[in-house]
Design a protein around this motif. Structure first.
Motif, PDB file in Angstrom:
ATOM      1  N   ALA A 140      48.290  41.031  36.692  1.00  0.00           N
ATOM      2  CA  ALA A 140      47.502  39.929  36.133  1.00  0.00           C
ATOM      3  C   ALA A 140      46.241  40.425  35.429  1.00  0.00           C
ATOM      4  CB  ALA A 140      47.130  38.943  37.235  1.00  0.00           C
ATOM      5  N   LEU A 141      45.880  39.690  34.379  1.00  0.00           N
ATOM      6  CA  LEU A 141      44.599  39.881  33.714  1.00  0.00           C
ATOM      7  C   LEU A 141      43.801  38.594  33.864  1.00  0.00           C
ATOM      8  CD1 LEU A 141      45.725  41.695  30.432  1.00  0.00           C
ATOM      9  CD2 LEU A 141      44.567  42.717  32.395  1.00  0.00           C
ATOM     10  N   ARG A 142      42.497  38.708  33.958  1.00  0.00           N
ATOM     11  CA  ARG A 142      41.644  37.532  34.170  1.00  0.00           C
ATOM     12  C   ARG A 142      40.919  37.165  32.878  1.00  0.00           C
ATOM     13  NH1 ARG A 142      44.797  36.581  38.057  1.00  0.00           N
ATOM     14  NH2 ARG A 142      44.499  37.793  39.986  1.00  0.00           N
ATOM     15  N   ALA A 143      40.887  35.871  32.573  1.00  0.00           N
ATOM     16  CA  ALA A 143      40.246  35.384  31.346  1.00  0.00           C
ATOM     17  C   ALA A 143      38.989  34.597  31.702  1.00  0.00           C
ATOM     18  CB  ALA A 143      41.211  34.507  30.555  1.00  0.00           C
ATOM     19  N   PHE A 144      37.873  35.299  31.775  1.00  0.00           N
ATOM     20  CA  PHE A 144      36.602  34.652  32.092  1.00  0.00           C
ATOM     21  C   PHE A 144      35.798  34.323  30.845  1.00  0.00           C
ATOM     22  CE2 PHE A 144      37.467  37.386  35.869  1.00  0.00           C
ATOM     23  CZ  PHE A 144      37.661  36.362  36.786  1.00  0.00           C
ATOM     24  N   THR A 145      36.066  35.017  29.743  1.00  0.00           N
ATOM     25  CA  THR A 145      35.310  34.820  28.506  1.00  0.00           C
ATOM     26  C   THR A 145      36.271  34.732  27.319  1.00  0.00           C
ATOM     27  OG1 THR A 145      35.119  37.188  28.036  1.00  0.00           O
ATOM     28  CG2 THR A 145      33.431  36.217  29.458  1.00  0.00           C
ATOM     29  N   ALA A 146      35.717  34.330  26.165  1.00  0.00           N
ATOM     30  CA  ALA A 146      36.524  34.273  24.941  1.00  0.00           C
ATOM     31  C   ALA A 146      37.042  35.663  24.586  1.00  0.00           C
ATOM     32  CB  ALA A 146      35.672  33.718  23.796  1.00  0.00           C
ATOM     33  N   ARG A 147      36.238  36.671  24.852  1.00  0.00           N
ATOM     34  CA  ARG A 147      36.661  38.054  24.595  1.00  0.00           C
ATOM     35  C   ARG A 147      37.847  38.427  25.474  1.00  0.00           C
ATOM     36  NH1 ARG A 147      32.627  43.324  25.067  1.00  0.00           N
ATOM     37  NH2 ARG A 147      34.152  44.887  24.409  1.00  0.00           N
ATOM     38  N   ASP A 148      37.820  37.977  26.752  1.00  0.00           N
ATOM     39  CA  ASP A 148      38.933  38.235  27.670  1.00  0.00           C
ATOM     40  C   ASP A 148      40.212  37.577  27.155  1.00  0.00           C
ATOM     41  OD1 ASP A 148      37.277  39.646  29.368  1.00  0.00           O
ATOM     42  OD2 ASP A 148      36.885  37.937  30.691  1.00  0.00           O
ATOM     43  N   ARG A 149      40.095  36.345  26.687  1.00  0.00           N
ATOM     44  CA  ARG A 149      41.284  35.623  26.196  1.00  0.00           C
ATOM     45  C   ARG A 149      41.877  36.309  24.973  1.00  0.00           C
ATOM     46  NH1 ARG A 149      38.067  31.272  27.981  1.00  0.00           N
ATOM     47  NH2 ARG A 149      37.114  30.955  25.932  1.00  0.00           N
ATOM     48  N   VAL A 164      51.535  33.673  31.168  1.00  0.00           N
ATOM     49  CA  VAL A 164      51.988  34.255  32.430  1.00  0.00           C
ATOM     50  C   VAL A 164      51.021  35.343  32.907  1.00  0.00           C
ATOM     51  CG1 VAL A 164      53.815  35.623  33.538  1.00  0.00           C
ATOM     52  CG2 VAL A 164      54.415  33.720  32.049  1.00  0.00           C
ATOM     53  N   LEU A 165      50.443  36.113  31.972  1.00  0.00           N
ATOM     54  CA  LEU A 165      49.543  37.204  32.333  1.00  0.00           C
ATOM     55  C   LEU A 165      48.357  36.734  33.175  1.00  0.00           C
ATOM     56  CD1 LEU A 165      49.394  39.398  29.098  1.00  0.00           C
ATOM     57  CD2 LEU A 165      50.184  40.100  31.355  1.00  0.00           C
ATOM     58  N   THR A 166      47.940  35.492  32.999  1.00  0.00           N
ATOM     59  CA  THR A 166      46.790  34.972  33.756  1.00  0.00           C
ATOM     60  C   THR A 166      47.210  34.287  35.054  1.00  0.00           C
ATOM     61  OG1 THR A 166      46.829  32.850  32.586  1.00  0.00           O
ATOM     62  CG2 THR A 166      45.507  34.624  31.624  1.00  0.00           C
ATOM     63  N   LYS A 167      48.529  34.091  35.249  1.00  0.00           N
ATOM     64  CA  LYS A 167      49.016  33.356  36.414  1.00  0.00           C
ATOM     65  C   LYS A 167      49.768  34.217  37.425  1.00  0.00           C
ATOM     66  CE  LYS A 167      49.359  28.890  34.053  1.00  0.00           C
ATOM     67  NZ  LYS A 167      50.253  27.767  33.691  1.00  0.00           N
ATOM     68  N   LEU A 168      49.888  35.507  37.145  1.00  0.00           N
ATOM     69  CA  LEU A 168      50.590  36.389  38.061  1.00  0.00           C
ATOM     70  C   LEU A 168      49.836  36.491  39.392  1.00  0.00           C
ATOM     71  CD1 LEU A 168      51.449  39.286  35.577  1.00  0.00           C
ATOM     72  CD2 LEU A 168      53.117  37.761  36.659  1.00  0.00           C
ATOM     73  N   GLY A 169      50.578  36.433  40.501  1.00  0.00           N
ATOM     74  CA  GLY A 169      49.966  36.574  41.811  1.00  0.00           C
ATOM     75  C   GLY A 169      49.861  38.040  42.212  1.00  0.00           C
ATOM     76  N   ILE A 170      49.238  38.287  43.355  1.00  0.00           N
ATOM     77  CA  ILE A 170      49.131  39.657  43.863  1.00  0.00           C
ATOM     78  C   ILE A 170      50.538  40.175  44.181  1.00  0.00           C
ATOM     79  CG2 ILE A 170      48.244  41.101  45.739  1.00  0.00           C
ATOM     80  CD1 ILE A 170      45.911  39.116  45.985  1.00  0.00           C
ATOM     81  N   GLY A 171      50.828  41.379  43.709  1.00  0.00           N
ATOM     82  CA  GLY A 171      52.158  41.944  43.940  1.00  0.00           C
ATOM     83  C   GLY A 171      53.211  41.424  42.979  1.00  0.00           C
ATOM     84  N   GLU A 172      52.762  40.784  41.897  1.00  0.00           N
ATOM     85  CA  GLU A 172      53.669  40.347  40.827  1.00  0.00           C
ATOM     86  C   GLU A 172      53.249  41.030  39.533  1.00  0.00           C
ATOM     87  OE1 GLU A 172      53.559  36.119  40.504  1.00  0.00           O
ATOM     88  OE2 GLU A 172      54.077  35.764  42.613  1.00  0.00           O
TER      89      GLU A 172
END
Length: 505
Positions: free
Chosen positions: A346-355, A376-384
């Motif tokens: 997973a990647l986290r989208a906290f800012t416009a730059r992140d997105r 999907v990249l922002t919704k992956l759980g731990i171990g996915e």
């Protein structure tokens, strides 16, 4: 046929393999894990390199651990760069957990707890089997690139290596090379000028400062004897499992130049030592480089170029290189393009730059009718993770959101006592931890300098004695007999001449 059945067939057909393989887990459709829809990586393609990426806490290290365990079980040796100190637990079996059982029930794969054959290595002051290499093994070209030298300075390094080869001066550690630099512009300046031409003092001074920089990062611990042999990285234990060598690097996170230096030399040594493998169907060795951005941080263009070249070439020796980092953009694009397997957590989208970065990351993966990759990249759980690999024919496999299997070994580090016991049980630690300090360039040149100084001292003393003799001879020649002094005096000569004149008249 339902959408689930269609997806199941799609995954199983896409990840079909005739040869040996590693099972990472089962594919997911939406939030549901499709039991027995296995995501498999053919051993044949593992030397095509890869990437394990994702934000902190998403499971990258556990994925690395699973990968290493399964390679070991298949008889493939592994080298892990353990920058965070998370991987020593491979030496002990997992204690198990109900959540692990639940995960494996969804995957459709039985869980087995086991330990693995582990060798603890070090290049710093930490305990472990010590990795070293000599300055001579680096060679003038690689050493110059690591030091980021100019063309002129690189030429001087090449001359000094040639001088040491010609004079049989072993270059073992940085102390040796520093002594050669000082000798070249000091007592040995005339000798080198006659045979190799004039060497600039300003250039040697600059080279010396670059070496001091490497020393300050702990490089003096890495250079020296006994040199680590590549054969000790590709060992198999008595049960036919590949040895997992865990290189502890927790104390060099703030020393990127040392890390880059070590990695480049190691890759170059492996490349030069191992024979061409051809299409053998399995890798000879797999390297996992955790916190891979440290390799490229502050690296010069020449150093980056060398790393890129080695990564491109080394797969022909049956060696796979896997970079583990938070974001794919941490890896230079020329290196990223060489990576056949991508495991994206997973990647986290906290800012416009992140997105924006997530959208760019999604473009690195094949299109799929089953996934909106960026979402999907922002919704992956731990171990996915999203997985994209190569089939045995070198064709990209379908993109699969994957529920990854759990590590079979402990997901925690060894206690200090366990770590000490693991190091003591090593079959090669005694061989490499022995301190060797044989006569090398430093000692030989020190002896030569002493002889030069002694010779110059004797020559100076001889000159003083000769000068004293000449001075003494001159004084003696001017001390005449009193009778001779009278006879040769001007008054006496005039008197004699006067008498002669009168006689002649």
């Amino acid at each position: 046929m339902s959408n689930k059945e269609t997806f199941f067939n799609y995954i199983n057909e896409g990840y079909k393999t005739k040869g040996d393989f590693i099972t990472l887990g089962s594919a997911m459709l939406g939030e549901e894990t499709i039991t027995d829809a296995y995501v498999k990586i053919p051993l044949k393609t593992i030397n095509r390199h890869g990437l394990i990426a994702g934000a902190t806490g998403t499971g990258k290290t556990k994925t690395l651990q699973v990968f290493a365990e399964n390679l070991s079980d298949k008889g493939v040796p592994v080298l892990l760069m353990d920058v965070k100190g998370d991987l020593s637990g491979l030496a002990k079996p997992s204690p198990g957990h109900t959540k692990i059982d639940e995960r494996h029930a969804k995957i459709g794969f039985p869980f087995e707890a086991k330990k693995f054959p582990v060798e603890i290595l070090t290049i710093s002051e930490q305990n472990g089997t010590r990795l070293r290499a000599t300055v001579s093994e680096f060679g003038p070209t690689l050493l110059s690139r690591i030091l980021d030298l100019t063309e002129t300075q690189s030429g001087i390094v090449a001359i000094l290596f040639k001088y040491c080869d010609d004079k049989k001066l072993p270059l073992l550690d940085l102390k040796d090379f520093k002594k050669v630099l000082q000798f070249a512009t000091g007592e040995g300046r005339k000798e080198l000028e006659v045979e190799y031409g004039r060497i600039s003092t300003a250039s040697t001074g600059s080279i010396l400062r670059k070496i001091v920089e490497i020393e300050q990062q702990g490089g003096d611990l890495f250079f020296g004897e006994r040199s680590f042999e590549v054969d000790d990285l590709i060992r198999i234990d008595e049960d036919g499992r590949g040895i997992i060598s865990v290189l502890r690097l927790t104390d060099i996170q703030d020393k990127p130049k040392l890390f880059s230096t070590f990695m480049l030399q190691l890759l170059a040594e492996i490349y030069s030592t191992l024979p061409e493998q051809g299409d053998s169907g399995r890798p000879e060795l797999v390297l996992f480089i955790d916190e891979a951005h440290l390799i490229f941080k502050e690296a010069s263009k020449a150093l980056l170029s060398q790393i890129e070249s080695i990564v491109k070439l080394i797969r022909s020796k049956g060696v796979g290189v896997y970079f583990v980092t938070q974001n794919p953009k941490d890896i230079p694009s020329d290196v990223l393009s060489q990576l056949g397997l991508k495991i994206q957590h997973a990647l986290r989208a906290f800012t416009a730059r992140d997105r924006k970065a997530i959208k760019l990351t999604a473009e690195n993966y094949p299109d799929s009718e089953y996934y909106d990759t960026a979402e999907v990249l922002t919704k992956l759980g731990i171990g996915e993770a999203l997985v994209s690999s190569l089939s045995e024919k070198g064709i990209p496999t379908p993109l699969a959101r994957t529920m990854l299997r759990a590590p079979m070994s402990r997901m925690d580090i060894l206690t200090p006592k366990e770590l000490e016991e693991q190091i003591e049980s090593s079959k090669i630690a005694k061989k490499y931890n022995e301190i060797i300090d044989r006569d090398s360039a430093y000692e030989i040149l020190n002896g030569k300098i002493e002889r030069i100084i002694e010779k110059e001292k004797k020559e100076e003393e001889a000159k003083i004695v000769a000068k004293a003799k000449r001075s003494s001879s001159t004084r003696k020649s001017t001390r005449m007999n009193p009778v001779l002094k009278v006879v040769t005096s001007a008054t006496f000569i005039r008197g004699v001449l006067g008498i002669l004149k009168r006689v002649m008249k």
